[in-house]
Design a protein around this motif. Structure first.
Motif, PDB file in Angstrom:
ATOM      1  N   GLY A  21       0.822  -1.208   0.000  1.00  0.00           N
ATOM      2  CA  GLY A  21       0.000   0.000   0.000  1.00  0.00           C
ATOM      3  C   GLY A  21       0.853   1.253   0.000  1.00  0.00           C
ATOM      4  O   GLY A  21       0.592   2.199  -0.746  1.00  0.00           O
ATOM      5  N   ILE A  22       1.918   1.254   0.838  1.00  0.00           N
ATOM      6  CA  ILE A  22       2.794   2.428   0.884  1.00  0.00           C
ATOM      7  C   ILE A  22       3.472   2.636  -0.458  1.00  0.00           C
ATOM      8  O   ILE A  22       3.586   3.764  -0.954  1.00  0.00           O
ATOM      9  N   TYR A  23       3.869   1.512  -1.082  1.00  0.00           N
ATOM     10  CA  TYR A  23       4.504   1.614  -2.403  1.00  0.00           C
ATOM     11  C   TYR A  23       3.552   2.252  -3.413  1.00  0.00           C
ATOM     12  O   TYR A  23       3.939   3.128  -4.186  1.00  0.00           O
ATOM     13  N   ILE A  24       2.278   1.809  -3.388  1.00  0.00           N
ATOM     14  CA  ILE A  24       1.318   2.363  -4.349  1.00  0.00           C
ATOM     15  C   ILE A  24       1.161   3.864  -4.125  1.00  0.00           C
ATOM     16  O   ILE A  24       1.120   4.649  -5.082  1.00  0.00           O
ATOM     17  N   ILE A  25       1.091   4.280  -2.843  1.00  0.00           N
ATOM     18  CA  ILE A  25       0.925   5.713  -2.565  1.00  0.00           C
ATOM     19  C   ILE A  25       2.139   6.494  -3.051  1.00  0.00           C
ATOM     20  O   ILE A  25       2.017   7.519  -3.725  1.00  0.00           O
ATOM     21  N   LEU A  26       3.335   5.987  -2.714  1.00  0.00           N
ATOM     22  CA  LEU A  26       4.548   6.757  -3.030  1.00  0.00           C
ATOM     23  C   LEU A  26       4.854   6.763  -4.516  1.00  0.00           C
ATOM     24  O   LEU A  26       5.507   7.682  -5.007  1.00  0.00           O
ATOM     25  N   ALA A  27       4.385   5.733  -5.250  1.00  0.00           N
ATOM     26  CA  ALA A  27       4.685   5.681  -6.680  1.00  0.00           C
ATOM     27  C   ALA A  27       3.538   6.240  -7.508  1.00  0.00           C
ATOM     28  O   ALA A  27       3.482   6.024  -8.705  1.00  0.00           O
ATOM     29  N   GLY A  28       2.621   6.972  -6.859  1.00  0.00           N
ATOM     30  CA  GLY A  28       1.440   7.471  -7.570  1.00  0.00           C
ATOM     31  C   GLY A  28       1.774   8.368  -8.734  1.00  0.00           C
ATOM     32  O   GLY A  28       1.067   8.376  -9.736  1.00  0.00           O
ATOM     33  N   HIS A  29       2.861   9.150  -8.620  1.00  0.00           N
ATOM     34  CA  HIS A  29       3.176  10.075  -9.705  1.00  0.00           C
ATOM     35  C   HIS A  29       4.073   9.439 -10.756  1.00  0.00           C
ATOM     36  O   HIS A  29       4.409  10.067 -11.744  1.00  0.00           O
ATOM     37  N   LEU A  30       4.480   8.170 -10.521  1.00  0.00           N
ATOM     38  CA  LEU A  30       5.357   7.510 -11.488  1.00  0.00           C
ATOM     39  C   LEU A  30       4.612   6.502 -12.353  1.00  0.00           C
ATOM     40  O   LEU A  30       5.023   6.210 -13.470  1.00  0.00           O
ATOM     41  N   GLY A  31       3.557   5.939 -11.814  1.00  0.00           N
ATOM     42  CA  GLY A  31       2.818   4.941 -12.578  1.00  0.00           C
ATOM     43  C   GLY A  31       1.412   4.816 -12.030  1.00  0.00           C
ATOM     44  O   GLY A  31       0.976   5.659 -11.249  1.00  0.00           O
ATOM     45  N   PRO A  32       0.718   3.755 -12.427  1.00  0.00           N
ATOM     46  CA  PRO A  32      -0.638   3.559 -11.907  1.00  0.00           C
ATOM     47  C   PRO A  32      -0.619   3.496 -10.384  1.00  0.00           C
ATOM     48  O   PRO A  32       0.261   2.866  -9.805  1.00  0.00           O
ATOM     49  N   GLY A  33      -1.560   4.134  -9.738  1.00  0.00           N
ATOM     50  CA  GLY A  33      -1.597   4.116  -8.275  1.00  0.00           C
ATOM     51  C   GLY A  33      -2.036   5.458  -7.752  1.00  0.00           C
ATOM     52  O   GLY A  33      -2.706   6.204  -8.442  1.00  0.00           O
ATOM     53  N   GLY A  34      -1.639   5.747  -6.524  1.00  0.00           N
ATOM     54  CA  GLY A  34      -2.001   7.032  -5.940  1.00  0.00           C
ATOM     55  C   GLY A  34      -2.643   6.867  -4.595  1.00  0.00           C
ATOM     56  O   GLY A  34      -2.752   5.761  -4.063  1.00  0.00           O
ATOM     57  N   GLY A  35      -3.058   7.994  -4.050  1.00  0.00           N
ATOM     58  CA  GLY A  35      -3.549   8.003  -2.679  1.00  0.00           C
ATOM     59  C   GLY A  35      -4.785   7.150  -2.462  1.00  0.00           C
ATOM     60  O   GLY A  35      -4.876   6.426  -1.481  1.00  0.00           O
ATOM     61  N   PHE A  36      -5.740   7.212  -3.410  1.00  0.00           N
ATOM     62  CA  PHE A  36      -6.997   6.500  -3.176  1.00  0.00           C
ATOM     63  C   PHE A  36      -6.789   4.984  -3.160  1.00  0.00           C
ATOM     64  O   PHE A  36      -7.210   4.293  -2.233  1.00  0.00           O
ATOM     65  N   SER A  37      -6.100   4.462  -4.177  1.00  0.00           N
ATOM     66  CA  SER A  37      -5.944   3.009  -4.238  1.00  0.00           C
ATOM     67  C   SER A  37      -5.003   2.513  -3.143  1.00  0.00           C
ATOM     68  O   SER A  37      -5.271   1.494  -2.495  1.00  0.00           O
ATOM     69  N   GLY A  38      -3.904   3.230  -2.921  1.00  0.00           N
ATOM     70  CA  GLY A  38      -2.975   2.804  -1.876  1.00  0.00           C
ATOM     71  C   GLY A  38      -3.614   2.845  -0.501  1.00  0.00           C
ATOM     72  O   GLY A  38      -3.429   1.937   0.316  1.00  0.00           O
ATOM     73  N   GLY A  39      -4.406   3.891  -0.246  1.00  0.00           N
ATOM     74  CA  GLY A  39      -5.102   3.990   1.033  1.00  0.00           C
ATOM     75  C   GLY A  39      -6.073   2.845   1.218  1.00  0.00           C
ATOM     76  O   GLY A  39      -6.199   2.283   2.314  1.00  0.00           O
ATOM     77  N   ALA A  40      -6.740   2.441   0.124  1.00  0.00           N
ATOM     78  CA  ALA A  40      -7.678   1.314   0.224  1.00  0.00           C
ATOM     79  C   ALA A  40      -6.930   0.040   0.588  1.00  0.00           C
ATOM     80  O   ALA A  40      -7.397  -0.761   1.409  1.00  0.00           O
ATOM     81  N   VAL A  41      -5.734  -0.163  -0.004  1.00  0.00           N
ATOM     82  CA  VAL A  41      -4.958  -1.374   0.309  1.00  0.00           C
ATOM     83  C   VAL A  41      -4.549  -1.372   1.778  1.00  0.00           C
ATOM     84  O   VAL A  41      -4.686  -2.385   2.484  1.00  0.00           O
ATOM     85  N   ILE A  42      -4.065  -0.226   2.278  1.00  0.00           N
ATOM     86  CA  ILE A  42      -3.651  -0.160   3.680  1.00  0.00           C
ATOM     87  C   ILE A  42      -4.852  -0.391   4.595  1.00  0.00           C
ATOM     88  O   ILE A  42      -4.759  -1.103   5.599  1.00  0.00           O
ATOM     89  N   GLY A  43      -5.998   0.214   4.238  1.00  0.00           N
ATOM     90  CA  GLY A  43      -7.201   0.006   5.050  1.00  0.00           C
ATOM     91  C   GLY A  43      -7.581  -1.460   5.112  1.00  0.00           C
ATOM     92  O   GLY A  43      -7.914  -1.994   6.179  1.00  0.00           O
ATOM     93  N   ALA A  44      -7.485  -2.160   3.961  1.00  0.00           N
ATOM     94  CA  ALA A  44      -7.814  -3.592   3.943  1.00  0.00           C
ATOM     95  C   ALA A  44      -6.848  -4.364   4.837  1.00  0.00           C
ATOM     96  O   ALA A  44      -7.253  -5.283   5.560  1.00  0.00           O
ATOM     97  N   GLY A  45      -5.564  -3.986   4.813  1.00  0.00           N
ATOM     98  CA  GLY A  45      -4.591  -4.654   5.685  1.00  0.00           C
ATOM     99  C   GLY A  45      -4.938  -4.481   7.147  1.00  0.00           C
ATOM    100  O   GLY A  45      -4.879  -5.438   7.934  1.00  0.00           O
ATOM    101  N   LEU A  46      -5.332  -3.264   7.517  1.00  0.00           N
ATOM    102  CA  LEU A  46      -5.706  -3.010   8.913  1.00  0.00           C
ATOM    103  C   LEU A  46      -6.933  -3.825   9.308  1.00  0.00           C
ATOM    104  O   LEU A  46      -7.010  -4.358  10.422  1.00  0.00           O
ATOM    105  N   ILE A  47      -7.885  -3.947   8.368  1.00  0.00           N
ATOM    106  CA  ILE A  47      -9.092  -4.726   8.670  1.00  0.00           C
ATOM    107  C   ILE A  47      -8.726  -6.185   8.897  1.00  0.00           C
ATOM    108  O   ILE A  47      -9.252  -6.845   9.801  1.00  0.00           O
ATOM    109  N   LEU A  48      -7.793  -6.699   8.073  1.00  0.00           N
ATOM    110  CA  LEU A  48      -7.339  -8.090   8.258  1.00  0.00           C
ATOM    111  C   LEU A  48      -6.738  -8.265   9.643  1.00  0.00           C
ATOM    112  O   LEU A  48      -7.038  -9.233  10.358  1.00  0.00           O
ATOM    113  N   TYR A  49      -5.890  -7.340  10.040  1.00  0.00           N
ATOM    114  CA  TYR A  49      -5.247  -7.416  11.360  1.00  0.00           C
ATOM    115  C   TYR A  49      -6.297  -7.390  12.465  1.00  0.00           C
ATOM    116  O   TYR A  49      -6.229  -8.173  13.417  1.00  0.00           O
ATOM    117  N   LEU A  50      -7.280  -6.513  12.316  1.00  0.00           N
ATOM    118  CA  LEU A  50      -8.346  -6.413  13.332  1.00  0.00           C
ATOM    119  C   LEU A  50      -9.114  -7.724  13.433  1.00  0.00           C
ATOM    120  O   LEU A  50      -9.396  -8.217  14.526  1.00  0.00           O
TER     121      LEU A  50
END
Lengths: 120, 320
Positions: free
Chosen positions: B203-232
């Motif tokens: 997720g962090i990679y997707i956020i940080l590479a948003g300006h270099l390729g496909p990705g960005g804040g919305f998709s990366g944030g969704a991945v991180i949120g899903a990870g947190l839900i799994l942990y919960l």
């Protein structure tokens, strides 16, 4: 060399078609069965074999590159997660089932069985 | 010559069932798939008394026009202001519409010049290799700011509606977890322990590479949120509460939105006054490039991840 290309294409296409067929069987199974655990059995087939052979076909068609590695990682990820989610659904179904006699031929589950995989 | 069927025989044929299915008169799953019937609504005497008391109070405080002078005055002012606001809004919008070019005209700037400019000058002006990110976080950053605020407001509303107020209620709910889902599942915990770090890193990679390729804040944030839900799901609230509570979410979201607003205000200010911005655009393709876009991406990612996780917590049992 051109023959090798053709052979690769045919192998990849065969893998893809096998995957498609498994997905079709999964679909029919999910709609045909009526009990949760039976339907899950059908659905799990698509998640493992169908997805696996589809992705192997794509990997063969794509050849060796970074994308192939990514596809491989996707397979690993899905093979990790799909059985776990099925396990959770099955466990919830077994613990909350209202007609165990009809489904398992047993009126009451023992405490041990109800607890399933809890605790350590 | 075709045979004539009686009603009984016709009901058994495939064509009859197909007809039923087509018309939607029969649900093929009814009676076949296990379903629980909804319980009829029952109210005990205490809650009924409580509800009636509440309704009476609301009636007295908010709708009693004859005896409550405050409500009467408020109602009058409210009407005047509502009409005035509507007229103001309609006038503004009509003025705006009257200045627009003809809809659908091929020579409108939106149909040729804007797209051309994005494609030709996008990389040069925003520094982002991914033109889409350049568009949504530079040319149209105001729109994205609004989207982030929508997420924040939605979470606030859900918090107001679903959060259990008393701590005892929350703890009782947590203790009762077994009825909702399996708890302390060893298989799930093992898998979560292995998969949680890669998911977060991805997720962090997707956020940080948003300006270099496909990705960005919305998709990366969704991945991180899903990870947190799994942990919960794997470890329960007791463990996640150590690093993520409703308060953490509020602070994080507020900081991210404030950072976004400040950063964008700066670039609007410099842009409107034709001042040279001090933030360098960097070399296109490098991770530290494209000026503010990286920071804005991180802000959006934080808001989206927090929103997903908080929504899940609230809808699960109003905890946290």
């Amino acid at each position: 060399m051109e023959i090798m290309e053709w052979v690769r294409f045919i192998i990849g296409a065969v893998f893809l078609l096998i995957g498609m067929f498994v997905f079709l069987v999964e679909m029919i199974g999910v709609f045909k069965f009526h009990y949760v655990l039976n339907r899950m059995h059908a659905a799990a087939m698509g998640d493992t074999l169908g997805l696996g052979s589809c992705f192997v076909g794509l990997m063969i068609l794509n050849g060796l590159s970074f994308t192939t590695l990514k596809l491989f990682l996707v397979i690993i990820f899905l093979w990790f997660t799909s059985p776990v989610s099925s396990h959770l659904i099955a466990r919830l179904e077994v613990t909350t089932d209202e007609e165990p006699e009809k489904h398992y031929g047993k009126s009451e589950l023992t405490e041990e069985e109800k607890k399933g995989g809890e605790g350590r | 010559m075709s045979k004539k069927l009686t009603e009984e025989q016709y009901r058994k044929t495939f064509s009859f069932r197909f007809r039923q299915w087509l018309d939607g008169t029969k649900d093929p799953y009814l009676g076949e798939v296990e379903m629980k019937k909804q319980k009829p609504f029952v109210e005990d005497a205490q809650t009924a008394a409580h509800r009636i008391q509440d309704e009476k109070e609301v009636e007295e405080r908010a709708y009693d026009l004859e005896h409550n002078a405050e409500v009467r005055i408020f109602n009058r002012i409210y009407r005047v202001f509502a009409v005035a606001f509507c007229i103001f809004l309609v006038t503004m919008l009509l003025i705006g519409v009257s200045d627009l070019p003809t809809f659908g005209d091929a020579h409108n700037p939106a149909n040729n010049e804007v797209a051309e400019r994005y494609i030709e000058k996008g990389l040069e002006e925003t520094g982002a290799v991914n033109i889409v990110t350049g568009m949504i976080l530079d040319y149209r950053a105001f729109d994205t700011l609004g989207e982030s605020h929508v997420l924040f407001i939605a979470t606030c509303t859900v918090l107001i509606l679903l959060r259990l107020d008393r701590k005892e209620d929350r703890e009782a709910n947590e203790a009762d977890d077994r009825t909702h889902e399996p708890k302390n599942d060893v298989i799930l915990q093992t898998v979560a322990r292995i998969l949680f770090p890669p998911i977060i890193i991805f997720g962090i990679y997707i956020i940080l590479a948003g300006h270099l390729g496909p990705g960005g804040g919305f998709s990366g944030g969704a991945v991180i949120g899903a990870g947190l839900i799994l942990y919960l799901n794997a470890f329960g609230f007791a463990k996640t509460e150590k690093f993520f509570t409703a308060k953490t979410y509020k602070v994080m979201s507020f900081a991210a939105l404030a950072c976004y607003s400040l950063a964008k205000s700066y670039s609007f200010y410099t842009g409107a006054n034709h001042i040279e911005s001090v933030i360098p655009l960097g070399t296109p393709g490098a991770i530290l490039s494209s000026g503010l876009i990286l920071i804005l991406n991180i802000c959006v990612g934080v808001v989206v991840a927090g929103t997903m996780y908080t929504f899940y917590c609230m809808f699960r049992k109003g905890g946290h």
